[in-house]
Scaffold this active site. Structure first.
Site, mmCIF file in Angstrom:
data_model
loop_
_atom_site.group_PDB
_atom_site.id
_atom_site.type_symbol
_atom_site.label_atom_id
_atom_site.label_comp_id
_atom_site.label_asym_id
_atom_site.label_seq_id
_atom_site.Cartn_x
_atom_site.Cartn_y
_atom_site.Cartn_z
ATOM 1 N N ASP A 1 2.389 14.909 1.591
ATOM 2 C CA ASP A 1 1.120 15.857 1.988
ATOM 3 C C ASP A 1 0.499 15.570 2.957
ATOM 4 O O ASP A 1 -0.270 16.490 3.761
ATOM 5 C CB ASP A 1 0.354 16.254 0.540
ATOM 6 C CG ASP A 1 -0.186 14.784 0.074
ATOM 7 O OD1 ASP A 1 0.389 14.006 -0.335
ATOM 8 O OD2 ASP A 1 -1.271 14.692 0.176
ATOM 9 N N GLN B 1 2.122 -5.941 -2.933
ATOM 10 C CA GLN B 1 2.664 -5.835 -1.332
ATOM 11 C C GLN B 1 3.762 -5.410 -1.217
ATOM 12 O O GLN B 1 4.103 -4.470 -1.989
ATOM 13 C CB GLN B 1 2.199 -7.506 -0.767
ATOM 14 C CG GLN B 1 1.000 -8.301 -0.842
ATOM 15 C CD GLN B 1 0.500 -8.818 -1.913
ATOM 16 O OE1 GLN B 1 1.612 -9.719 -2.625
ATOM 17 N NE2 GLN B 1 -0.439 -8.780 -2.311
ATOM 18 N N ARG C 1 2.906 -29.365 -5.315
ATOM 19 C CA ARG C 1 2.669 -30.017 -6.838
ATOM 20 C C ARG C 1 1.373 -30.561 -6.930
ATOM 21 O O ARG C 1 1.279 -31.632 -7.840
ATOM 22 C CB ARG C 1 3.776 -30.930 -7.137
ATOM 23 C CG ARG C 1 5.057 -30.003 -7.400
ATOM 24 C CD ARG C 1 6.298 -30.926 -7.057
ATOM 25 N NE ARG C 1 6.558 -31.358 -5.497
ATOM 26 C CZ ARG C 1 7.265 -32.040 -4.945
ATOM 27 N NH1 ARG C 1 8.223 -32.440 -5.584
ATOM 28 N NH2 ARG C 1 7.283 -32.029 -3.697
ATOM 29 N N GLY D 1 -11.218 -3.485 2.802
ATOM 30 C CA GLY D 1 -12.030 -2.596 3.418
ATOM 31 C C GLY D 1 -11.631 -2.365 4.897
ATOM 32 O O GLY D 1 -12.171 -1.520 5.619
ATOM 33 N N GLY E 1 1.620 2.979 -2.877
ATOM 34 C CA GLY E 1 1.149 3.967 -3.630
ATOM 35 C C GLY E 1 1.958 3.288 -4.908
ATOM 36 O O GLY E 1 2.328 4.320 -5.807
ATOM 37 N N LYS E 2 2.117 2.064 -5.109
ATOM 38 C CA LYS E 2 2.915 1.810 -6.417
ATOM 39 C C LYS E 2 2.136 1.968 -7.739
ATOM 40 O O LYS E 2 2.548 2.332 -8.724
ATOM 41 C CB LYS E 2 3.188 0.160 -6.331
ATOM 42 C CG LYS E 2 3.932 -0.102 -5.207
ATOM 43 C CD LYS E 2 4.339 -1.777 -5.043
ATOM 44 C CE LYS E 2 3.319 -2.224 -4.370
ATOM 45 N NZ LYS E 2 2.860 -2.240 -3.029
ATOM 46 N N ARG F 1 -6.435 0.447 7.965
ATOM 47 C CA ARG F 1 -4.972 -0.029 8.009
ATOM 48 C C ARG F 1 -4.216 0.401 9.303
ATOM 49 O O ARG F 1 -4.818 1.552 9.799
ATOM 50 C CB ARG F 1 -4.039 0.740 6.998
ATOM 51 C CG ARG F 1 -4.623 -0.013 5.490
ATOM 52 C CD ARG F 1 -3.830 0.750 4.277
ATOM 53 N NE ARG F 1 -4.009 0.409 2.978
ATOM 54 C CZ ARG F 1 -4.437 0.835 1.889
ATOM 55 N NH1 ARG F 1 -4.259 2.120 1.838
ATOM 56 N NH2 ARG F 1 -4.748 0.463 0.847
ATOM 57 N N ASP G 1 0.799 -1.194 -0.089
ATOM 58 C CA ASP G 1 -0.014 -0.138 0.020
ATOM 59 C C ASP G 1 0.866 1.311 0.005
ATOM 60 O O ASP G 1 0.531 2.503 0.661
ATOM 61 C CB ASP G 1 -1.112 -0.003 1.057
ATOM 62 C CG ASP G 1 -1.665 -1.206 1.254
ATOM 63 O OD1 ASP G 1 -2.160 -1.736 0.429
ATOM 64 O OD2 ASP G 1 -1.694 -2.010 2.451
ATOM 65 N N HIS H 1 -4.772 -2.099 -6.177
ATOM 66 C CA HIS H 1 -4.006 -0.900 -6.816
ATOM 67 C C HIS H 1 -5.009 0.116 -6.787
ATOM 68 O O HIS H 1 -6.027 -0.039 -7.487
ATOM 69 C CB HIS H 1 -3.240 -1.175 -8.081
ATOM 70 C CG HIS H 1 -1.957 -2.202 -7.733
ATOM 71 N ND1 HIS H 1 -1.398 -2.439 -8.903
ATOM 72 C CD2 HIS H 1 -1.217 -2.416 -6.508
ATOM 73 C CE1 HIS H 1 -0.199 -3.321 -8.220
ATOM 74 N NE2 HIS H 1 -0.221 -3.266 -6.864
HETATM 75 P P1 IMP Z 1 -2.566 -12.795 2.427
HETATM 76 O O1 IMP Z 1 -1.587 -12.564 1.178
HETATM 77 O O2 IMP Z 1 -3.953 -12.681 2.147
HETATM 78 O O3 IMP Z 1 -2.178 -14.419 2.525
HETATM 79 O O4 IMP Z 1 -2.173 -12.033 3.789
HETATM 80 C C1 IMP Z 1 -0.995 -12.349 4.397
HETATM 81 C C2 IMP Z 1 -0.745 -11.092 4.967
HETATM 82 O O5 IMP Z 1 -0.406 -9.883 3.821
HETATM 83 C C3 IMP Z 1 -1.727 -10.241 5.921
HETATM 84 O O6 IMP Z 1 -1.273 -9.424 6.861
HETATM 85 C C4 IMP Z 1 -2.475 -9.506 4.795
HETATM 86 O O7 IMP Z 1 -3.124 -8.070 5.358
HETATM 87 C C5 IMP Z 1 -1.246 -8.800 4.108
HETATM 88 N N1 IMP Z 1 -1.465 -8.398 2.556
HETATM 89 C C6 IMP Z 1 -1.948 -8.917 1.730
HETATM 90 N N2 IMP Z 1 -1.928 -8.198 0.418
HETATM 91 C C7 IMP Z 1 -1.754 -6.949 1.130
HETATM 92 C C8 IMP Z 1 -1.571 -5.687 0.142
HETATM 93 O O8 IMP Z 1 -1.952 -5.470 -0.935
HETATM 94 N N3 IMP Z 1 -1.422 -4.466 1.001
HETATM 95 C C9 IMP Z 1 -1.397 -4.966 2.241
HETATM 96 N N4 IMP Z 1 -1.333 -5.845 2.934
HETATM 97 C C10 IMP Z 1 -1.640 -7.097 2.218
#
Ligand code: IMP
Length: 452
Positions: free
Chosen positions: A332, A223, A142, A301, A15-16, A304, A13, A41
């Site tokens: 900002d 991520q 596998r 939702g 801001g990619k 954070r 998160d 995204h």
């Molecule tokens: P999973 O990827 O759904 O298995 O979640 C594993 C951890 O990665 C958890 O803490 C999720 O909240 C976090 N996570 C997964 N995808 C994102 C993302 O796009 N942004 C922020 N945290 C993420």
């Protein structure tokens, strides 16, 4: 052959999507290399906001071909819904390609994810419940099914028939006790296959051909580094490798083909899900940042968690990604805070620690040691050069750059593309030895037929 990796330096998160948007005009191909629809995204284009989970955000630009690489785990239902949503909003999706080798997230993976989290109770990872971990686990065992199986009914049925009894037995022992039948799943998968068939490809050659032609290829990580399976605070991590190295395995390129790694970070930190978070703010300052920064999970939702910037994992993230430049987002959002803290080290068991301890236990016992910076009160959305920023903001950016050890070349001061400070040079133009790609930014230079 300019291949640029965009990678999150924090917990995701960062801001990619804005980074991709900013670079889009120079790029011919965008590749997702890991993760699945756990990612979110958000891209703001004019008045429109697009939230994407699987399709690379490059899809919003007609001249960009989009690839979902073999390292991604694909939930076909999400992919189809996303393609339909984009088409309804007038976006051309004909150049989206998904690797035949990518593994599928099937409904039992989603059920398994939720059930395993429920079983963990207070120790849950806080996953997105999208079935990511179970799908990657089956890949490693596998026993996974792949995108190519969607267009081969016999092989799909045979593979599923081997896996399903064990899945049902496992699910029967977990909370929820959800069960799945073979034939309805086969029928569902075949319908998905029919819809997705025009988008299937051996994407490695698409990427390799683009690079050989001198096209500019952007590899988009989902991520962030601190959620990396091998480098994050295990077990509070995702099940893939968001780091730049993941672009090689998951995108199908070699390390020497990566020309530039742009690390993306926010001026503060956020984290979704469980796990240690030394600089977390649970006070009014944190709530203010969360509200101004709209820090709500795009996929789930969930609010954070918010904290001060942590330079301890930053050094680690820059190193393991070999980040060559940095985009700093959401500066900002810090306007109006009297004093800004930057974590420069931890105290663990009475000792000062400057190296990121990726063990969750050590991190849980870490007390942040802060350097304090006077804040600034004025909004900074209009700044287009560093000189136009308040002096205290410049000092803070400079401290972040010193901590990172690589240049911060882009600073975002608002959600729109124009609200960006471009510092000194565009990162990809700094290697003069590279011939410019012949069709850079030309909307008409590639047609939909070029991909298949
Ligand atoms: P999973 O990827 O759904 O298995 O979640 C594993 C951890 O990665 C958890 O803490 C999720 O909240 C976090 N996570 C997964 N995808 C994102 C993302 O796009 N942004 C922020 N945290 C993420």
């Amino acid at each position: 052959m300019p291949a640029t990796v965009i990678v999150g330096l924090q917990w995701g998160d960062e801001g990619k999507g804005k980074t991709t948007d900013f670079l889009a005009e120079q790029v011919s191909m965008a590749v997702r290399y890991q993760g699945g629809d756990n990612a979110g995204h958000t891209v703001v284009l004019g008045d429109e906001v697009f939230k994407l989970h699987l399709v690379p955000s490059g899809v919003l630009y007609p001249h960009i071909s989009c690839v979902i690489g073999p390292g991604v785990v694909v939930n076909p239902a999400t992919l189809i819904a996303e393609l339909d949503m984009l088409a309804e909003r007038g976006i051309d999706t004909s150049k989206v390609r998904v690797s035949r080798n990518a593994h599928l997230i099937l409904p039992y993976h989603v059920a398994q994810d939720a059930a395993m989290e429920a079983r963990l109770g207070g120790n849950a990872v806080g996953t997105t419940h999208r079935g990511i971990g179970p799908a990657y686990a089956d890949r490693a065992l596998r026993i996974g099914l792949r995108v190519e199986d969607l267009v081969d009914e016999r092989s799909f049925r045979a593979r599923l028939a081997r896996v399903l009894p064990d899945k049902n037995a496992l699910l029967a022992r977990l909370p929820g006790d959800e069960q799945f039948e073979l034939e309805p799943l086969v029928a569902l998968a075949m319908a998905w296959g029919q819809r997705l068939r025009p988008h299937l490809a051996d994407t490695v050659w698409l990427v390799q051909d683009a690079l050989a032609q001198g096209d500019h290829v952007l590899l988009e990580g989902a991520q962030g580094t601190l959620l990396d399976l091998d480098h994050g605070s295990y077990p509070f991590v995702t099940s893939s490798n968001p780091i730049a190295g993941g672009a090689c395995t998951g995108g199908g390129i070699g390390p020497l083909q990566v020309d530039e790694v742009i690390g993306v970070m926010k001026a503060y930190s956020t984290r979704v899900g469980s796990g240690p978070y030394p600089t977390e703010l649970t006070d009014a300052i944190g709530a203010g940042i969360a509200s101004r920064g709209n820090e709500v999970g795009t996929t789930t939702g969930r609010p954070r968690r918010v904290g001060w910037f942590d330079a301890v994992p930053l050094r680690y993230a820059v190193a393991v990604n070999s980040a060559s430049s940095i985009m700093l987002n959401k500066l900002d959002i810090l306007s109006g805070i009297d004093e800004i803290c930057l974590c420069v080290a931890y105290e663990i068991d009475g000792r000062r620690v400057e190296a990121w301890p990726s063990s969750a236990e050590q991190l849980a016992g870490a007390t942040p040691i802060y350097e304090r910076f006077p804040g600034w009160s004025e909004p900074i959305h209009a700044a287009r050069t560093l000189a136009e920023l308040p002096e205290n903001a410049r000092r803070y950016v400079s401290a972040l750059e010193t901590a990172a050890g690589v240049p911060i070349v882009l600073v975002s001061v608002g959600p729109e593309r124009s609200q960006t400070i471009e510092r000194a040079f565009r990162p990809m133009r700094r290697r003069p030895s590279l011939a410019p790609a012949p069709n850079l930014g030309s909307a008409s230079s590639r047609g939909p037929g070029d991909l298949s």
